[in-house]
Design a protein around this motif. Sequence first.
Motif, PDB file in Angstrom:
ATOM      1  N   TRP A 123      43.317  27.669  60.182  1.00 23.61           N
ATOM      2  CA  TRP A 123      42.993  27.832  58.561  1.00 23.61           C
ATOM      3  C   TRP A 123      44.295  28.059  57.843  1.00 23.61           C
ATOM      4  O   TRP A 123      44.379  27.569  56.813  1.00 23.61           O
ATOM      5  N   GLN A 124      45.231  28.732  58.436  1.00 28.26           N
ATOM      6  CA  GLN A 124      46.710  28.951  57.795  1.00 28.26           C
ATOM      7  C   GLN A 124      47.255  27.634  57.627  1.00 28.26           C
ATOM      8  O   GLN A 124      47.806  27.317  56.496  1.00 28.26           O
TER       9      GLN A 124
ATOM     10  N   GLY B 270      38.851  26.745  60.703  1.00 25.34           N
ATOM     11  CA  GLY B 270      39.804  25.694  60.455  1.00 25.34           C
ATOM     12  C   GLY B 270      39.749  25.644  59.042  1.00 25.34           C
ATOM     13  O   GLY B 270      40.563  26.775  58.225  1.00 25.34           O
ATOM     14  N   PRO B 271      39.441  24.734  58.215  1.00 23.75           N
ATOM     15  CA  PRO B 271      39.446  24.587  56.624  1.00 23.75           C
ATOM     16  C   PRO B 271      38.845  25.973  56.329  1.00 23.75           C
ATOM     17  O   PRO B 271      37.615  26.382  57.000  1.00 23.75           O
ATOM     18  N   TRP B 272      39.255  26.736  55.543  1.00 25.69           N
ATOM     19  CA  TRP B 272      38.504  28.083  55.001  1.00 25.69           C
ATOM     20  C   TRP B 272      38.537  27.814  53.412  1.00 25.69           C
ATOM     21  O   TRP B 272      39.454  28.621  52.933  1.00 25.69           O
ATOM     22  N   PRO B 273      37.660  27.388  52.744  1.00 28.65           N
ATOM     23  CA  PRO B 273      37.562  27.328  51.471  1.00 28.65           C
ATOM     24  C   PRO B 273      37.370  28.440  50.512  1.00 28.65           C
ATOM     25  O   PRO B 273      38.064  28.768  49.727  1.00 28.65           O
ATOM     26  N   ALA B 274      36.923  29.698  51.096  1.00 25.73           N
ATOM     27  CA  ALA B 274      36.710  30.954  50.608  1.00 25.73           C
ATOM     28  C   ALA B 274      38.404  31.547  50.224  1.00 25.73           C
ATOM     29  O   ALA B 274      38.578  32.241  49.385  1.00 25.73           O
ATOM     30  N   VAL B 275      39.119  31.441  51.419  1.00 24.52           N
ATOM     31  CA  VAL B 275      40.608  31.930  51.264  1.00 24.52           C
ATOM     32  C   VAL B 275      41.088  31.242  50.127  1.00 24.52           C
ATOM     33  O   VAL B 275      41.970  31.624  49.351  1.00 24.52           O
ATOM     34  N   LEU B 276      41.201  29.854  50.118  1.00 23.87           N
ATOM     35  CA  LEU B 276      41.688  29.038  49.036  1.00 23.87           C
ATOM     36  C   LEU B 276      41.228  29.564  47.776  1.00 23.87           C
ATOM     37  O   LEU B 276      42.137  29.860  46.833  1.00 23.87           O
ATOM     38  N   ALA B 277      40.010  29.699  47.595  1.00 22.60           N
ATOM     39  CA  ALA B 277      39.596  30.206  46.362  1.00 22.60           C
ATOM     40  C   ALA B 277      40.028  31.392  45.784  1.00 22.60           C
ATOM     41  O   ALA B 277      40.472  31.942  44.701  1.00 22.60           O
ATOM     42  N   TRP B 278      40.208  32.603  46.963  1.00 22.77           N
ATOM     43  CA  TRP B 278      40.801  33.804  46.652  1.00 22.77           C
ATOM     44  C   TRP B 278      42.268  33.648  46.220  1.00 22.77           C
ATOM     45  O   TRP B 278      42.747  34.399  45.352  1.00 22.77           O
ATOM     46  N   CYS B 279      42.981  32.699  46.796  1.00 20.17           N
ATOM     47  CA  CYS B 279      44.344  32.713  46.258  1.00 20.17           C
ATOM     48  C   CYS B 279      44.541  32.417  45.057  1.00 20.17           C
ATOM     49  O   CYS B 279      45.490  32.633  44.503  1.00 20.17           O
ATOM     50  N   GLU B 280      43.609  31.278  44.540  1.00 17.05           N
ATOM     51  CA  GLU B 280      43.886  31.119  42.800  1.00 17.05           C
ATOM     52  C   GLU B 280      42.974  32.069  41.979  1.00 17.05           C
ATOM     53  O   GLU B 280      43.085  31.899  40.812  1.00 17.05           O
ATOM     54  N   ASN B 281      42.183  32.804  42.632  1.00 19.43           N
ATOM     55  CA  ASN B 281      41.485  34.124  41.809  1.00 19.43           C
ATOM     56  C   ASN B 281      40.944  35.166  42.643  1.00 19.43           C
ATOM     57  O   ASN B 281      40.107  35.214  43.652  1.00 19.43           O
ATOM     58  N   PRO B 282      42.048  36.202  42.356  1.00 18.96           N
ATOM     59  CA  PRO B 282      41.697  37.434  43.182  1.00 18.96           C
ATOM     60  C   PRO B 282      40.468  38.138  43.129  1.00 18.96           C
ATOM     61  O   PRO B 282      40.091  38.941  44.019  1.00 18.96           O
ATOM     62  N   GLU B 283      39.684  37.831  42.218  1.00 18.26           N
ATOM     63  CA  GLU B 283      38.234  38.473  42.157  1.00 18.26           C
ATOM     64  C   GLU B 283      37.091  37.690  42.975  1.00 18.26           C
ATOM     65  O   GLU B 283      36.109  38.237  43.324  1.00 18.26           O
ATOM     66  N   VAL B 284      37.788  36.689  43.773  1.00 15.91           N
ATOM     67  CA  VAL B 284      36.678  35.897  44.757  1.00 15.91           C
ATOM     68  C   VAL B 284      36.754  37.127  46.053  1.00 15.91           C
ATOM     69  O   VAL B 284      37.591  37.749  46.491  1.00 15.91           O
ATOM     70  N   ARG B 285      35.475  37.135  46.382  1.00 16.41           N
ATOM     71  CA  ARG B 285      35.358  37.944  47.588  1.00 16.41           C
ATOM     72  C   ARG B 285      35.172  37.107  48.884  1.00 16.41           C
ATOM     73  O   ARG B 285      34.687  35.892  48.818  1.00 16.41           O
ATOM     74  N   ILE B 286      35.709  37.129  49.990  1.00 21.41           N
ATOM     75  CA  ILE B 286      35.876  36.522  51.177  1.00 21.41           C
ATOM     76  C   ILE B 286      34.887  36.948  51.950  1.00 21.41           C
ATOM     77  O   ILE B 286      34.947  38.041  52.889  1.00 21.41           O
ATOM     78  N   THR B 287      33.557  36.263  52.071  1.00 26.17           N
ATOM     79  CA  THR B 287      32.423  36.836  52.823  1.00 26.17           C
ATOM     80  C   THR B 287      31.910  35.685  53.632  1.00 26.17           C
ATOM     81  O   THR B 287      30.907  36.072  54.455  1.00 26.17           O
ATOM     82  N   ALA B 288      32.487  34.480  53.454  1.00 25.88           N
ATOM     83  CA  ALA B 288      32.007  33.356  54.404  1.00 25.88           C
ATOM     84  C   ALA B 288      33.021  32.347  54.464  1.00 25.88           C
ATOM     85  O   ALA B 288      34.320  32.624  54.036  1.00 25.88           O
ATOM     86  N   ARG B 289      32.773  31.261  55.075  1.00 24.03           N
ATOM     87  CA  ARG B 289      33.650  30.009  55.274  1.00 24.03           C
ATOM     88  C   ARG B 289      34.066  29.579  53.876  1.00 24.03           C
ATOM     89  O   ARG B 289      35.115  29.145  53.502  1.00 24.03           O
ATOM     90  N   GLU B 290      32.757  29.256  53.471  1.00 25.02           N
ATOM     91  CA  GLU B 290      32.662  28.637  51.980  1.00 25.02           C
ATOM     92  C   GLU B 290      33.174  29.414  50.766  1.00 25.02           C
ATOM     93  O   GLU B 290      33.043  30.714  50.884  1.00 25.02           O
TER      94      GLU B 290
END
Length: 202
Positions: A19-20, A181-201
């Motif tokens: 995923w990195q 592998g792809p981990w959209p939730a982390v990408l979303a957090w990168c651009e919005n720190p309010e996103v919680r990372i609780t799944a792959r999506e």
Amino acid sequence: MSTYLLLHGFENRRPPGHWQHWLAGELRARGHEVRYPQLPEPDAPRLADWLDALTEHGTPPNDGDRPEGEFVVLAHSLGVLLWLHAVAAGRAPAADRVLLVAPPSPRVAAGIPEIAAFAAGPAADALTLALAPVKDTARLVHGDGDPYCPEGADRAYGIPLGLDMDHVPGGGHLNPGHGFGPWPAVLAWCENPEVRITAREG
């Protein structure tokens, strides 16, 4: 645009399926600066060499290079222990945000000769003091069933260090072997720190 520093773990040679690796490509495509260094000797890492590499790659851009945007660190597995050692030694980069993903437990790391030196270090209370100035910027992401942290990273790190935490059900070690592998939730957090990372999506 922001600058992102990605720190990999033990035996990681930045494979395309991780995923990195995926995240680095996604962030670059959005115009961000990405630093994803190959840390020295990943199969037999030396803590001193990894700390030196962190110092080399962890200097935030100056205002002339980056007039706006954040400096964000994302560490996985042994990269988390590297960052904690750097914090305790006063060598951690001055990051705006830090994501600590699936650290191995001290007991497990101590039982692997190649990385045992990363397990030895300051006690939790000393780390808590060292993290005090930055813990509001750090978030721990962990999955249940992680074979490298069987007691749970929340118990080993999150609660003792007072970290903000996200739990990914069924996440394991949050690596390609557990489906990350792809981990959209982390990408979303990168651009919005309010996103919680609780799944792959995201």
